[in-house]
Write a protein that holds these residues in place. Structure first.
Motif, PDB file in Angstrom:
ATOM      1  N   TYR A 153       0.837  -1.196   0.000  1.00  0.00           N
ATOM      2  CA  TYR A 153       0.000   0.000   0.000  1.00  0.00           C
ATOM      3  C   TYR A 153       0.874   1.249   0.000  1.00  0.00           C
ATOM      4  O   TYR A 153       2.056   1.194   0.322  1.00  0.00           O
ATOM      5  CB  TYR A 153      -0.931   0.016   1.221  1.00  0.00           C
ATOM      6  N   GLU A 154       0.263   2.374  -0.373  1.00  0.00           N
ATOM      7  CA  GLU A 154       0.948   3.664  -0.305  1.00  0.00           C
ATOM      8  C   GLU A 154      -0.062   4.745   0.043  1.00  0.00           C
ATOM      9  O   GLU A 154      -1.213   4.699  -0.387  1.00  0.00           O
ATOM     10  CB  GLU A 154       1.633   3.985  -1.639  1.00  0.00           C
ATOM     11  N   GLY A 155       0.371   5.695   0.846  1.00  0.00           N
ATOM     12  CA  GLY A 155      -0.502   6.784   1.250  1.00  0.00           C
ATOM     13  C   GLY A 155      -0.666   7.810   0.135  1.00  0.00           C
ATOM     14  O   GLY A 155       0.291   8.134  -0.565  1.00  0.00           O
ATOM     15  N   VAL A 156      -1.878   8.329  -0.008  1.00  0.00           N
ATOM     16  CA  VAL A 156      -2.173   9.367  -0.994  1.00  0.00           C
ATOM     17  C   VAL A 156      -3.134  10.376  -0.384  1.00  0.00           C
ATOM     18  O   VAL A 156      -3.864  10.062   0.565  1.00  0.00           O
ATOM     19  CB  VAL A 156      -2.796   8.783  -2.290  1.00  0.00           C
ATOM     20  N   GLY A 157      -3.111  11.584  -0.910  1.00  0.00           N
ATOM     21  CA  GLY A 157      -4.063  12.607  -0.496  1.00  0.00           C
ATOM     22  C   GLY A 157      -5.287  12.579  -1.392  1.00  0.00           C
ATOM     23  O   GLY A 157      -5.169  12.500  -2.611  1.00  0.00           O
ATOM     24  N   LEU A 215      -4.286   0.373  -2.188  1.00  0.00           N
ATOM     25  CA  LEU A 215      -3.933  -0.980  -1.774  1.00  0.00           C
ATOM     26  C   LEU A 215      -3.725  -1.883  -2.984  1.00  0.00           C
ATOM     27  O   LEU A 215      -4.394  -1.725  -4.008  1.00  0.00           O
ATOM     28  CB  LEU A 215      -5.051  -1.587  -0.912  1.00  0.00           C
ATOM     29  N   SER A 216      -2.817  -2.829  -2.849  1.00  0.00           N
ATOM     30  CA  SER A 216      -2.739  -3.883  -3.866  1.00  0.00           C
ATOM     31  C   SER A 216      -4.022  -4.700  -3.790  1.00  0.00           C
ATOM     32  O   SER A 216      -4.682  -4.757  -2.749  1.00  0.00           O
ATOM     33  CB  SER A 216      -1.520  -4.776  -3.631  1.00  0.00           C
ATOM     34  N   VAL A 217      -4.372  -5.358  -4.886  1.00  0.00           N
ATOM     35  CA  VAL A 217      -5.588  -6.168  -4.884  1.00  0.00           C
ATOM     36  C   VAL A 217      -5.458  -7.318  -3.892  1.00  0.00           C
ATOM     37  O   VAL A 217      -6.428  -7.695  -3.232  1.00  0.00           O
ATOM     38  CB  VAL A 217      -5.900  -6.692  -6.301  1.00  0.00           C
ATOM     39  N   ASP A 218      -4.252  -7.869  -3.744  1.00  0.00           N
ATOM     40  CA  ASP A 218      -4.051  -8.948  -2.773  1.00  0.00           C
ATOM     41  C   ASP A 218      -4.371  -8.475  -1.359  1.00  0.00           C
ATOM     42  O   ASP A 218      -5.042  -9.176  -0.590  1.00  0.00           O
ATOM     43  CB  ASP A 218      -2.606  -9.455  -2.819  1.00  0.00           C
ATOM     44  N   MET A 219      -3.886  -7.288  -0.996  1.00  0.00           N
ATOM     45  CA  MET A 219      -4.158  -6.752   0.338  1.00  0.00           C
ATOM     46  C   MET A 219      -5.653  -6.507   0.503  1.00  0.00           C
ATOM     47  O   MET A 219      -6.228  -6.821   1.552  1.00  0.00           O
ATOM     48  CB  MET A 219      -3.373  -5.457   0.554  1.00  0.00           C
ATOM     49  N   ALA A 220      -6.297  -5.931  -0.513  1.00  0.00           N
ATOM     50  CA  ALA A 220      -7.732  -5.665  -0.442  1.00  0.00           C
ATOM     51  C   ALA A 220      -8.517  -6.964  -0.272  1.00  0.00           C
ATOM     52  O   ALA A 220      -9.489  -7.028   0.497  1.00  0.00           O
ATOM     53  CB  ALA A 220      -8.190  -4.926  -1.700  1.00  0.00           C
ATOM     54  N   LYS A 221      -8.105  -8.034  -0.978  1.00  0.00           N
ATOM     55  CA  LYS A 221      -8.774  -9.335  -0.850  1.00  0.00           C
ATOM     56  C   LYS A 221      -8.649  -9.867   0.573  1.00  0.00           C
ATOM     57  O   LYS A 221      -9.625 -10.361   1.150  1.00  0.00           O
ATOM     58  CB  LYS A 221      -8.152 -10.346  -1.817  1.00  0.00           C
TER      59      LYS A 221
END
Length: 248
Positions: free
Chosen positions: A49-53, A73-79
């Motif tokens: 993941y990476e933070g964004v505004g 988020l990567s799709v893997d993390m979201a899953k």
């Protein structure tokens, strides 16, 4: 397929999901910041993941906007997050992400798409090929020389290699960069040791040594070393991707 949650692509063609949209889609009532805190230490910042505004109106219909914290988020993390909710909605969203991945892979395997992507990525290089060739000559020669090295080196020695090739960085700053970008552990008993992901990729190895204490007991020490493959990886990364601009 109905779009439950928007899945977007970054400049590298990687699929990403807004954490706020996932939070909303799962029907989580807990405040977003508290909910996401539970997952930060489970995943690697800059990889998973990476933070964004996220620009957001102060209120509906307002012309004024505020920037709130979001994460891609990567799709893997979201899953995984969807699955961990253990709800019917979470399972539905997880199955949706699996289907999105399948369709994305099928699309990328289409020969017509592959040809179009190849032409698109190659065109800027063709337009500037002479300039690129001249710029890459010294970098390619150095990278090839590093690649032939069978000897692992200390992180401090890697910092010297990088500095000798035009990117000034010392041992402490390089260690901080490696920790901040998920290559090394940030805390605990594994502090400054490589994460398993990058050991498996062959970038690092850990040398174990035993020492005898004055009282006769034995203690173990662990030293992080950068492999020949890792030396090539990091030298190329700093020389070609301007990663020195991301060092604090």
């Amino acid at each position: 397929m109905n779009q439950l949650i928007k899945v977007q692509e970054n400049e590298q063609g990687e699929q990403r999901v807004s954490a706020r949209e996932l939070h909303k889609g799962l029907g989580i009532r807990e405040r977003f910041s508290l909910w996401f805190e539970r997952y930060e230490d489970m995943y690697v910042n800059g990889v998973d993941y990476e933070g964004v505004g996220l620009p957001t109106p102060y209120r509906k219909g307002s012309s004024k906007v505020q920037i709130i914290q979001d994460y891609l988020l990567s799709v893997d993390m979201a899953k995984h997050i969807a699955m961990m909710t253990k709800t019917d909605k979470g399972n539905q969203i997880r199955d949706y992400f699996i289907q999105v991945e399948k369709e994305h892979k099928a699309l990328l395997n289409d020969p017509r798409i592959q040809m179009a992507m190849g032409l698109q990525s190659a065109q800027p290089m063709l337009d500037q090929k002479d300039k690129i060739i001249e710029e890459m000559k010294p970098k390619a020669v150095f990278a090839d020389a590093v690649n032939t090295s069978k000897q692992s080196i200390l992180v401090g020695d890697l910092a010297k290699l990088i500095s000798q090739n035009g990117v000034k960085i010392g041992q402490n700053r390089l260690f901080a960069y490696l920790r901040d970008n998920g290559y090394l552990h940030k805390s605990g008993s594994q502090y400054n040791r490589p994460t398993q992901r990058y050991i498996d990729q062959g970038l690092f190895e850990v040398k174990e040594s035993s020492h005898t204490n004055p009282d006769g007991s034995t203690r173990l020490t662990f030293t992080t070393k950068v492999t020949g493959k890792g030396q090539q990886y990091f030298v190329n990364k700093f020389l070609t991707n301007n990663d020195q601009m991301k060092i604090s």
